[in-house]
Design an enzyme around this catalytic site. Sequence first.
Site, short mmCIF file in Angstrom:
data_model
loop_
_atom_site.label_atom_id
_atom_site.label_comp_id
_atom_site.label_asym_id
_atom_site.label_seq_id
_atom_site.Cartn_x
_atom_site.Cartn_y
_atom_site.Cartn_z
N CYS A 111 0.78 -1.14 -0.09
CA CYS A 111 -0.03 0.10 0.08
C CYS A 111 0.71 1.23 0.12
O CYS A 111 1.95 1.16 0.80
CB CYS A 111 -1.03 -0.13 1.18
SG CYS A 111 -2.17 1.48 1.32
N HIS A 154 -9.57 -3.59 -2.19
CA HIS A 154 -8.31 -2.88 -1.50
C HIS A 154 -8.57 -1.36 -1.37
O HIS A 154 -8.67 -0.74 -0.40
CB HIS A 154 -6.85 -3.00 -2.09
CG HIS A 154 -5.63 -2.39 -1.64
ND1 HIS A 154 -4.55 -2.79 -1.22
CD2 HIS A 154 -5.57 -0.98 -1.37
CE1 HIS A 154 -3.92 -2.13 -0.78
NE2 HIS A 154 -4.25 -0.94 -0.87
N GLU A 155 -9.11 -0.75 -2.57
CA GLU A 155 -9.53 0.50 -2.81
C GLU A 155 -10.77 0.92 -1.65
O GLU A 155 -10.95 1.63 -0.99
CB GLU A 155 -9.65 0.98 -4.16
CG GLU A 155 -8.46 0.65 -4.93
CD GLU A 155 -7.03 1.48 -4.05
OE1 GLU A 155 -7.18 2.34 -3.70
OE2 GLU A 155 -6.01 0.65 -4.45
N HIS A 158 -10.01 1.22 1.90
CA HIS A 158 -9.36 2.53 2.16
C HIS A 158 -10.87 3.50 2.59
O HIS A 158 -10.68 4.43 3.57
CB HIS A 158 -8.91 3.23 1.08
CG HIS A 158 -7.40 2.89 1.11
ND1 HIS A 158 -6.41 2.87 2.26
CD2 HIS A 158 -6.61 2.18 0.09
CE1 HIS A 158 -5.26 2.20 2.02
NE2 HIS A 158 -5.16 1.92 0.55
C1 SB7 Z 1 -1.77 -4.83 -4.33
C2 SB7 Z 1 -1.71 -3.50 -4.37
C3 SB7 Z 1 -3.07 -2.54 -4.55
C4 SB7 Z 1 -3.99 -3.17 -4.32
C5 SB7 Z 1 -4.11 -4.47 -4.36
C6 SB7 Z 1 -3.07 -5.28 -4.26
C7 SB7 Z 1 -2.82 -1.07 -4.55
C8 SB7 Z 1 -1.52 -0.67 -3.90
C9 SB7 Z 1 -1.64 0.91 -3.86
N1 SB7 Z 1 -2.70 1.56 -3.04
O1 SB7 Z 1 -1.97 1.45 -1.75
C10 SB7 Z 1 -3.93 1.89 -3.20
O2 SB7 Z 1 -4.68 1.95 -2.16
NI NI Z 2 -3.54 1.13 -0.56
#
Ligand code: SB7
Ligand code: NI
Length: 184
Positions: A111, A154-155, A158
């Site tokens: 992240c 993942h987003e 957040h």
């Molecule tokens: C690996 C990386 C991400 C999502 C899912 C698996 C995004 C990494 C960048 N971020 O921190 C976005 O929130």
């Molecule tokens: Ni992230």
Amino acid sequence: MITMENIIRDGNPTLRARAKAVTFPMSTETKELAGKMMEFLENSQNPEIAEKYKLRAGVGLAAPQVDVSLRMTAVLVPDENNAPLFKHILVNPTILSESVRMAALSEGEGCLSVDREIPGYVPRHDRITLRWYDLDGNKHVEKLRDYVAIVCQHEIDHLNGILFYDHINKENPFKTDPSTILIG
Ligand code: SB7
Ligand code: NI
């Protein structure tokens, strides 16, 4: 432009807050922020620009990560040829349905708001049906799977104050149930 200096890090309470829904019509300011978030992802995936501005590569960036507590995130997932596979600003995204089957990236997750590497599988739904709005307020509904579905989860985390490592098994970071598929 957004650089790493604009991205807040783990420990900042904004990352643990539930972000507020975006209201329509969107303000010029919020639309401009969305454009800058997508520009960051493009820059971060361009080796020359990333090197020049010391950007960590990212496939997503959520508004809370730039200290704006709104339910909005940019996602830019390239395909094997570096053409955009999934490129959207997701405004007020909602998961309408999710598969029972789980999936995790074999490499784990990272992240932009977490400066250390945290090993372990992050179990997520392998398939989701996602609803979101674009900058003009048009509704989109799409079925997503595998890597794109994982990035969107993942987003969306957040926007709900959740970080990837919250999902990692504390006793055994690489433990998953047998129905979890590994991707990548
Ligand atoms: C690996 C990386 C991400 C999502 C899912 C698996 C995004 C990494 C960048 N971020 O921190 C976005 O929130
Ligand atoms: Ni992230």
